[in-house]
Design an enzyme around this catalytic site. Structure first.
Site, PDB file in Angstrom:
ATOM      1  N   ASN A  48       0.825  -1.203   0.000  1.00 46.24           N
ATOM      2  CA  ASN A  48       0.000   0.000   0.000  1.00 46.24           C
ATOM      3  C   ASN A  48       0.859   1.253   0.000  1.00 46.24           C
ATOM      4  O   ASN A  48       1.968   1.280   0.553  1.00 46.24           O
ATOM      5  CB  ASN A  48      -1.010   0.008   1.160  1.00 46.24           C
ATOM      6  CG  ASN A  48      -0.385  -0.144   2.532  1.00 46.24           C
ATOM      7  OD1 ASN A  48       0.639  -0.803   2.683  1.00 46.24           O
ATOM      8  ND2 ASN A  48      -0.999   0.453   3.528  1.00 46.24           N
ATOM      9  N   CYS A  59      -4.213   0.699  -2.339  1.00 43.57           N
ATOM     10  CA  CYS A  59      -4.119  -0.556  -1.590  1.00 43.57           C
ATOM     11  C   CYS A  59      -3.056  -1.476  -2.201  1.00 43.57           C
ATOM     12  O   CYS A  59      -2.732  -1.382  -3.394  1.00 43.57           O
ATOM     13  CB  CYS A  59      -5.460  -1.287  -1.614  1.00 43.57           C
ATOM     14  SG  CYS A  59      -6.689  -0.620  -0.485  1.00 43.57           S
ATOM     15  N   GLU A  61      -3.297  -4.596  -2.966  1.00 46.38           N
ATOM     16  CA  GLU A  61      -3.825  -5.474  -4.013  1.00 46.38           C
ATOM     17  C   GLU A  61      -3.885  -4.758  -5.364  1.00 46.38           C
ATOM     18  O   GLU A  61      -3.710  -5.386  -6.412  1.00 46.38           O
ATOM     19  CB  GLU A  61      -5.227  -5.974  -3.645  1.00 46.38           C
ATOM     20  CG  GLU A  61      -5.282  -6.794  -2.368  1.00 46.38           C
ATOM     21  CD  GLU A  61      -5.564  -5.949  -1.129  1.00 46.38           C
ATOM     22  OE1 GLU A  61      -5.024  -4.823  -1.035  1.00 46.38           O
ATOM     23  OE2 GLU A  61      -6.314  -6.422  -0.273  1.00 46.38           O
ATOM     24  N   CYS A  92     -10.112  -5.276   1.183  1.00 44.08           N
ATOM     25  CA  CYS A  92     -11.244  -4.353   1.277  1.00 44.08           C
ATOM     26  C   CYS A  92     -12.206  -4.594   0.113  1.00 44.08           C
ATOM     27  O   CYS A  92     -11.891  -5.293  -0.856  1.00 44.08           O
ATOM     28  CB  CYS A  92     -10.745  -2.904   1.288  1.00 44.08           C
ATOM     29  SG  CYS A  92     -10.237  -2.280  -0.315  1.00 44.08           S
TER      30      CYS A  92
END
Ligand code: THU
Length: 138
Positions: A48, A59, A61, A92
């Site tokens: 992140n 983020c 990901e 998230c």
């Protein structure tokens, strides 16, 4: 479709934990690392990157998905997301939606060494996906 082996999960967890140390998270102090196995059996990762504006923070990901495409990969077939302590972090909601397009609902997501992986479809049931667009095409 290839499946992740137990050794892959160990590598993914270790990589995600290592990458979490490189996160830029001065505001939340939550350092997140993500590591994914690709369909070509390479490993991609992301961490992140926060911003003083808060809302523009990226983020881990999302970084991973960008790295996947940048290295010419197509699909993620296994994913580990952890914080600096190595413990799994629940992706998230936005990241679940982003990951869906590159891993599909069958994507297994690590729950740690003592639990079975959970699938992305379990984390994001009834998801909006390309089929919603396709069925509305003239
Ligand atoms: N974060 C991620 O990197 N991935 C997630 O799935 C959840 C949250 C980051 C964003 C922000 O930098 C920090 O964790 C606190 O929300």
């Amino acid at each position: 479709m290839a499946q992740a082996e137990p050794a892959d999960w160990i590598t993914l967890r270790a990589t995600a934990k290592e990458v979490a140390r490189r996160a830029y998270a001065p505001w939340s102090k939550l350092h997140v690392g993500a590591a994914g196995l690709t369909d070509q059996h390479t490993v991609v990762s992301g961490c992140n990157v926060e911003n003083a504006s808060f809302g523009l923070s990226l983020c881990a990901e999302c970084g991973l998905v960008s790295a996947l495409r940048a290295q010419g990969g197509e699909r993620i077939i296994a994913l580990s997301v952890v914080t600096e302590d190595g413990l799994p972090l629940a992706p998230c909601g936005r990241c679940r939606q982003v990951l869906l397009e590159h891993g599909g609902p069958e994507l297994p997501i690590d729950q740690g060494a003592n639990a079975d992986p959970i699938t992305l479809g379990e984390l994001l049931p009834g998801a909006f996906d390309a089929s919603e667009l396709a069925r509305r095409q003239p």
